[in-house]
Design an enzyme around this catalytic site. Sequence first.
Site, PDB file in Angstrom:
ATOM      1  N   ASP A   7     -25.167 -27.138 106.685  1.00  0.00           N
ATOM      2  CA  ASP A   7     -25.422 -25.780 106.216  1.00  0.00           C
ATOM      3  C   ASP A   7     -26.915 -25.729 105.891  1.00  0.00           C
ATOM      4  O   ASP A   7     -27.569 -26.766 105.781  1.00  0.00           O
ATOM      5  CB  ASP A   7     -24.556 -25.541 104.971  1.00  0.00           C
ATOM      6  CG  ASP A   7     -24.874 -24.247 104.276  1.00  0.00           C
ATOM      7  OD1 ASP A   7     -25.094 -23.233 104.973  1.00  0.00           O
ATOM      8  OD2 ASP A   7     -24.902 -24.237 103.030  1.00  0.00           O
ATOM      9  N   ARG A   8     -27.481 -24.533 105.762  1.00  0.00           N
ATOM     10  CA  ARG A   8     -28.907 -24.449 105.462  1.00  0.00           C
ATOM     11  C   ARG A   8     -29.179 -24.219 103.975  1.00  0.00           C
ATOM     12  O   ARG A   8     -29.651 -25.112 103.284  1.00  0.00           O
ATOM     13  CB  ARG A   8     -29.558 -23.314 106.292  1.00  0.00           C
ATOM     14  CG  ARG A   8     -31.074 -23.375 106.314  1.00  0.00           C
ATOM     15  CD  ARG A   8     -31.724 -22.077 106.787  1.00  0.00           C
ATOM     16  NE  ARG A   8     -31.777 -21.086 105.722  1.00  0.00           N
ATOM     17  CZ  ARG A   8     -32.394 -19.909 105.831  1.00  0.00           C
ATOM     18  NH1 ARG A   8     -32.968 -19.547 106.962  1.00  0.00           N
ATOM     19  NH2 ARG A   8     -32.398 -19.062 104.814  1.00  0.00           N
ATOM     20  N   ASP A   9     -28.851 -23.008 103.498  1.00  0.00           N
ATOM     21  CA  ASP A   9     -29.219 -22.644 102.124  1.00  0.00           C
ATOM     22  C   ASP A   9     -28.431 -23.475 101.107  1.00  0.00           C
ATOM     23  O   ASP A   9     -27.206 -23.548 101.153  1.00  0.00           O
ATOM     24  CB  ASP A   9     -28.961 -21.146 101.886  1.00  0.00           C
ATOM     25  CG  ASP A   9     -29.815 -20.275 102.808  1.00  0.00           C
ATOM     26  OD1 ASP A   9     -30.931 -20.697 103.159  1.00  0.00           O
ATOM     27  OD2 ASP A   9     -29.357 -19.173 103.162  1.00  0.00           O
ATOM     28  N   ASP A  15     -31.396 -22.235  97.404  1.00  0.00           N
ATOM     29  CA  ASP A  15     -30.643 -21.010  97.655  1.00  0.00           C
ATOM     30  C   ASP A  15     -30.930 -19.999  96.551  1.00  0.00           C
ATOM     31  O   ASP A  15     -31.500 -20.353  95.517  1.00  0.00           O
ATOM     32  CB  ASP A  15     -29.144 -21.314  97.719  1.00  0.00           C
ATOM     33  CG  ASP A  15     -28.364 -20.196  98.391  1.00  0.00           C
ATOM     34  OD1 ASP A  15     -28.988 -19.260  98.919  1.00  0.00           O
ATOM     35  OD2 ASP A  15     -27.124 -20.264  98.390  1.00  0.00           O
ATOM     36  N   SER A  16     -30.569 -18.771  96.803  1.00  0.00           N
ATOM     37  CA  SER A  16     -30.715 -17.723  95.800  1.00  0.00           C
ATOM     38  C   SER A  16     -29.593 -16.719  96.001  1.00  0.00           C
ATOM     39  O   SER A  16     -29.258 -16.382  97.134  1.00  0.00           O
ATOM     40  CB  SER A  16     -32.057 -17.014  95.980  1.00  0.00           C
ATOM     41  OG  SER A  16     -32.058 -15.790  95.263  1.00  0.00           O
ATOM     42  N   TYR A  19     -30.521 -13.865  98.148  1.00  0.00           N
ATOM     43  CA  TYR A  19     -30.818 -14.187  99.551  1.00  0.00           C
ATOM     44  C   TYR A  19     -32.245 -14.744  99.720  1.00  0.00           C
ATOM     45  O   TYR A  19     -33.116 -14.492  98.898  1.00  0.00           O
ATOM     46  CB  TYR A  19     -30.627 -12.976 100.497  1.00  0.00           C
ATOM     47  CG  TYR A  19     -29.186 -12.521 100.544  1.00  0.00           C
ATOM     48  CD1 TYR A  19     -28.352 -12.951 101.566  1.00  0.00           C
ATOM     49  CD2 TYR A  19     -28.659 -11.711  99.540  1.00  0.00           C
ATOM     50  CE1 TYR A  19     -27.016 -12.561 101.584  1.00  0.00           C
ATOM     51  CE2 TYR A  19     -27.327 -11.330  99.560  1.00  0.00           C
ATOM     52  CZ  TYR A  19     -26.520 -11.759 100.592  1.00  0.00           C
ATOM     53  OH  TYR A  19     -25.199 -11.388 100.617  1.00  0.00           O
ATOM     54  N   THR A  50     -25.533 -21.753 109.838  1.00  0.00           N
ATOM     55  CA  THR A  50     -25.879 -21.019 108.625  1.00  0.00           C
ATOM     56  C   THR A  50     -25.445 -19.554 108.659  1.00  0.00           C
ATOM     57  O   THR A  50     -25.706 -18.854 109.638  1.00  0.00           O
ATOM     58  CB  THR A  50     -27.410 -21.147 108.353  1.00  0.00           C
ATOM     59  OG1 THR A  50     -27.768 -20.365 107.208  1.00  0.00           O
ATOM     60  CG2 THR A  50     -28.252 -20.711 109.534  1.00  0.00           C
ATOM     61  N   ASN A  51     -24.756 -19.124 107.611  1.00  0.00           N
ATOM     62  CA  ASN A  51     -24.435 -17.699 107.442  1.00  0.00           C
ATOM     63  C   ASN A  51     -25.688 -16.969 106.998  1.00  0.00           C
ATOM     64  O   ASN A  51     -26.302 -17.351 106.001  1.00  0.00           O
ATOM     65  CB  ASN A  51     -23.389 -17.508 106.323  1.00  0.00           C
ATOM     66  CG  ASN A  51     -21.965 -17.761 106.774  1.00  0.00           C
ATOM     67  OD1 ASN A  51     -21.713 -18.109 107.922  1.00  0.00           O
ATOM     68  ND2 ASN A  51     -21.023 -17.595 105.861  1.00  0.00           N
ATOM     69  N   HIS A  91     -23.914 -11.625 110.982  1.00  0.00           N
ATOM     70  CA  HIS A  91     -22.985 -10.503 110.755  1.00  0.00           C
ATOM     71  C   HIS A  91     -22.650 -10.339 109.274  1.00  0.00           C
ATOM     72  O   HIS A  91     -22.770 -11.274 108.499  1.00  0.00           O
ATOM     73  CB  HIS A  91     -21.704 -10.746 111.554  1.00  0.00           C
ATOM     74  CG  HIS A  91     -21.973 -11.051 113.001  1.00  0.00           C
ATOM     75  ND1 HIS A  91     -21.715 -12.276 113.569  1.00  0.00           N
ATOM     76  CD2 HIS A  91     -22.529 -10.285 113.971  1.00  0.00           C
ATOM     77  CE1 HIS A  91     -22.083 -12.255 114.852  1.00  0.00           C
ATOM     78  NE2 HIS A  91     -22.589 -11.063 115.116  1.00  0.00           N
ATOM     79  N   LYS A 101     -18.797 -18.303 108.384  1.00  0.00           N
ATOM     80  CA  LYS A 101     -17.988 -19.242 107.616  1.00  0.00           C
ATOM     81  C   LYS A 101     -17.290 -18.491 106.480  1.00  0.00           C
ATOM     82  O   LYS A 101     -17.901 -17.585 105.924  1.00  0.00           O
ATOM     83  CB  LYS A 101     -18.885 -20.359 107.034  1.00  0.00           C
ATOM     84  CG  LYS A 101     -19.514 -21.257 108.107  1.00  0.00           C
ATOM     85  CD  LYS A 101     -20.503 -22.255 107.516  1.00  0.00           C
ATOM     86  CE  LYS A 101     -21.814 -21.583 107.131  1.00  0.00           C
ATOM     87  NZ  LYS A 101     -22.854 -22.548 106.671  1.00  0.00           N
TER      88      LYS A 101
HETATM   89 MG   LIG Z   1     -25.146 -22.921 101.473  1.00  0.00          MG
HETATM   90 ZN   LIG Z   2     -20.883 -13.891 112.760  1.00  0.00          ZN
END
Ligand SMILES: [Mg+2]
Ligand SMILES: [Zn+2]
Length: 177
Positions: A7-9, A15-16, A19, A50-51, A91, A101
Amino acid sequence: MKLLILDRDGVINYDSDAYIKNLDEWIPLPGAIEAIARLSQAGWTVAVATNQSGVARGYYDLPMLEAMHARLRELVAEQGGELGLIVNCIHGPAEGCDCRKPKPGMLEQIAAHYGVALKGIWFVGDSSGDLTAAQTVDCQPVLVKTGKGERTLAKGLPAGTLVFDNLAAVADQLLHL
Ligand SMILES: [Mg+2]
Ligand SMILES: [Zn+2]
């Protein structure tokens, strides 16, 4: 191949709840870039899922997201490593896409890209959605305590989840340090 998915953030960068909307807000967590570079140097392919619904919400646009990822790649390269495929879901939660996710669509995209099976591959995240996505496709769910990790830990984890302090500790484990 040795494939690790992140995952990224909250895993790679701070993270925040508001965003991560621009390059100034995209700040790597201590040791995270080095961890990716160390893994890469040891023959691991490190991919990212990543979302990024902030794009659908209009908080930042796709070129900004790509600029953050270019920065990430550049920092890893400066440490002598290489980052693999980055897949993002841009999205919103109401769009019903297959990639956001806790759905496992991005993990499946990464597996298809590299032509590997997902079973047993470690997916490292800080949120319940990461762990659920991992579990759905038989990946090994791995939680880091950075980002939302402590909050996620307090809620209870899927059986068999591995827990580490941070991404550097995950790399140490995989590299048998
Ligand atoms: Mg995360
Ligand atoms: Zn999507």
